[in-house]
Write a protein that holds these residues in place. Sequence first.
Motif, short mmCIF file in Angstrom:
data_model
loop_
_atom_site.label_atom_id
_atom_site.label_comp_id
_atom_site.label_asym_id
_atom_site.label_seq_id
_atom_site.Cartn_x
_atom_site.Cartn_y
_atom_site.Cartn_z
N LYS A 7 0.83 -1.21 0.00
CA LYS A 7 0.00 0.00 0.00
C LYS A 7 0.86 1.25 0.00
O LYS A 7 2.04 1.22 0.33
N GLU A 8 0.21 2.35 -0.37
CA GLU A 8 0.83 3.67 -0.31
C GLU A 8 0.44 4.34 1.00
O GLU A 8 -0.75 4.41 1.32
N VAL A 9 1.42 4.82 1.76
CA VAL A 9 1.17 5.48 3.03
C VAL A 9 1.90 6.82 3.02
O VAL A 9 3.07 6.90 2.60
N ASN B 95 11.13 3.49 10.66
CA ASN B 95 12.27 4.05 9.93
C ASN B 95 12.08 5.54 9.67
O ASN B 95 13.03 6.34 9.77
N ILE B 96 10.84 5.94 9.32
CA ILE B 96 10.57 7.35 9.06
C ILE B 96 10.73 8.17 10.33
O ILE B 96 11.32 9.26 10.33
N ARG B 97 10.22 7.65 11.44
CA ARG B 97 10.36 8.35 12.72
C ARG B 97 11.84 8.53 13.09
O ARG B 97 12.26 9.61 13.52
N ALA B 98 12.63 7.47 12.91
CA ALA B 98 14.06 7.54 13.24
C ALA B 98 14.77 8.56 12.35
O ALA B 98 15.63 9.30 12.82
N ASP C 98 11.61 2.33 1.35
CA ASP C 98 10.16 2.44 1.20
C ASP C 98 9.70 3.82 0.75
O ASP C 98 8.54 4.00 0.37
N VAL C 99 10.59 4.81 0.77
CA VAL C 99 10.21 6.18 0.46
C VAL C 99 10.18 6.39 -1.06
O VAL C 99 11.13 6.05 -1.76
N PRO D 87 3.93 -1.53 7.06
CA PRO D 87 3.82 -0.18 7.62
C PRO D 87 4.50 -0.02 8.97
O PRO D 87 4.98 1.07 9.29
N THR D 88 4.54 -1.10 9.78
CA THR D 88 5.20 -1.01 11.09
C THR D 88 6.69 -0.71 10.92
O THR D 88 7.25 0.15 11.62
#
Length: 236
Positions: free
Chosen positions: A80-82, A109-112, A227-228, A103-104
């Motif tokens: 999916k796209e998030v 990774n995005i938060r880090a 994932d980005v 997504p988990t």
Amino acid sequence: MGRAFEYRKARKMKRWGHMARTFTKIGKEIEMAVLASGPDPSSNLRLRLLMATAKSESMPKENVERAIKRATEKDKSAYKEVVYDGKGPHGTVFVVETATDNPTRTVANIRAAFVRGKGELGTMGMNDFLFERKCSFVVANKEGVNMDELELELIDFDIDEVFLDDDEINIFADFKNYGPITKYLEDNGFDIKSFKFERIPLSMRELTPEQQEDVMGLVERLENDDDVVNVFHNMA
């Protein structure tokens, strides 16, 4: 020239970084297009446009074929796209588009990346009102084109700007109208060199060179995540 032109000029200077990152980004977008609407470019408009973009960026044909093959082998229900929103250093704001089957893992990774880049991950959708969603086309100019007449022809498609830049026609419009615009361009013999969905900031934040380095450090951290797909921000 308006805001879209200034945005385009800034993005053009950046050019996504090195070639490998460009190919990876286009490959991810091709995968998502195939997952959404199938592997046949004749019936999948977004895929057809992305293949034109890949060609203009000199992405090897085999890379495109591999991206399509990967998508056809994936479980569509798990992929999916998030979209994530966050605050960057020095008052900047970010919107990060991802494509993920976990997504988990992705949100961790995005938060880090935000924390290490002197920023903070926010709540989904919190920056929506700070950006406008647009589609953008780069089209090869051709003999006999009158830009004023072309703008009048495209006025029914809710375009924001049409302008000539380095012998290329740039078109910005509401993102929902990319289908009718594509049909017009193809029916009238225009060569579409590239296509993107964009998030254009409503206002740009001016920073010092040192502050810009901090923001670009966060951009690079985010873009280096597998994932980005896209990173948008409001730094001038």
